[in-house]
Design an enzyme around this catalytic site. Sequence first.
Site, PDB file in Angstrom:
ATOM      1  N   GLU A  53       0.830  -1.219   0.000  1.00  0.00           N
ATOM      2  CA  GLU A  53       0.000   0.000   0.000  1.00  0.00           C
ATOM      3  C   GLU A  53       0.864   1.269   0.000  1.00  0.00           C
ATOM      4  OE1 GLU A  53      -4.060  -1.603   2.202  1.00  0.00           O
ATOM      5  OE2 GLU A  53      -2.631  -0.458   3.389  1.00  0.00           O
ATOM      6  N   GLU A  91      -5.404  -7.992  -0.816  1.00  0.00           N
ATOM      7  CA  GLU A  91      -6.144  -7.950   0.446  1.00  0.00           C
ATOM      8  C   GLU A  91      -7.614  -7.691   0.164  1.00  0.00           C
ATOM      9  OE1 GLU A  91      -4.689  -5.274   3.443  1.00  0.00           O
ATOM     10  OE2 GLU A  91      -2.582  -5.666   2.923  1.00  0.00           O
TER      11      GLU A  91
END
Length: 485
Positions: free
Chosen positions: A189, A382
């Site tokens: 991320e 995710e």
Amino acid sequence: MFPENFLWGGATAASQVEGGFDQGGRGLDTQDMRPGNFQCTRQQKNDWKYKKMTREKFEKARRCQEKGEYPFRWGSEQYTHYQEDIALFAEMGMKVYRMSVSWSRIYPNGDDERPNPEGLAHYKNIFQECHKYGIKVFVTMLHYAVPVHLIDAYGGWKSRKMIDLYLRYARTLFEQFGDDVDYWLPFNEINAGRFHPYNGVGIIEEEEEHVDQTVFQCLHHQFIANALTVKLARSMVPGKPVGCMIARFCHYPATCSPEDNLTQLQDEQYTNWFYTDVMVRGKYPAYMDRYFRGKQVSVRFEEGDRELLAAWTVDFVAFSYYFTQVSTADANWEKTDGNLVIANKNPYLKSSEWGWQMDPTGLRITLNQIYDRYQKPVFIAENGLGAVDRLEADGSVHDGYRIDYLKSHIQAMGDALEDGVDLIGYTPWGIIDLVSCGSVEMSKRYGVIYVDADDEGHGTFQRYRKDSFYWYQECIRQNGNVKLI
């Protein structure tokens, strides 16, 4: 439907699942310093003043050499349970395990001359255990957690020296585990540098005179480190794919007004596309020029930076997906919680117990948008539902709500594949219960495997199969044909 070689799996992060912070020669990292705020209510834990790191909190954590009130220091104790966990993953039929390596377990201070042999041996054992069961390994090289010494000595990613130190770490991983790891991801991320600067780039915001300038300079250093890692991988682990990843924030315009639609376009550019455009297309996009001028940001490039970004782009695009939100010019629009952010609420969607809005259609939209923009393989790194689960006296956990969540999102994935998206893998988040990154607690559970531990680390840490474990096992067996389950 799903291709035969589709990578069904699960995901964790070392800082949230591993524990053993004082074992095997490991050093402290930035996640170890985040307190559990045990005295706070759930609403307070979602308040930014509790989520932000301060110098006072940081120094208090440094003084504590025990587990104390720092849940990331024990996680789910996978450091000693990894064989049991991987056996459960194999029982479930997982094809790939997305996990992270702890930088501070390999280089306790981050700038040590030699790697820690105990740390290398630990991960070698994990990788061999995975391959024993035929499970592929997907390694995230940096999942937020930076050795604390690098914050003290260099100011985190503010220093360009971090690029060299990170590359030393990357080279060690390639040298030691080149034959063991199937997919590499340099940064988790990477846009977290913007929405949670402490996690993403290792800065304490209250100490920065110009936070935006600092954040984007830090991100530039990470972009260069990412490109150089790709370059290194091409020579050291040829044929092993290297990807990029963002936390995907899917936006819908709140109304048909031109202002809301313009806001939606810019929200997508500034929170999503900027990061992937740099790592996939190989250059800073033009739309950021105006944004930087508005924020009075001037990113310093060194000679050769632009050429590096252009030459060493990634092989696949990964992202996390949990919720969607709306974009609006209305500053008074109702708010809700999201993945380390405060989001504008969509009145058409239901929310989880933590206020995250659930939207499987948004996942299909996101997959189409990413693949249409880049024409690179896509990986959902995710996705999952954080909820309060109850362990029954007989060891069962009845989490039908999680099954419904997974089923609807996997159906959306199947639809995206029918749309023509080259989706290669899916690793639901927190495949086993772990400490939540956002609220720093175990109560917010994601796993299909229950870990008997509470927010303060009390419990047996015994593992139990939830109802969702058996459902996901059958989903994998049916290769995603959820209509048969």
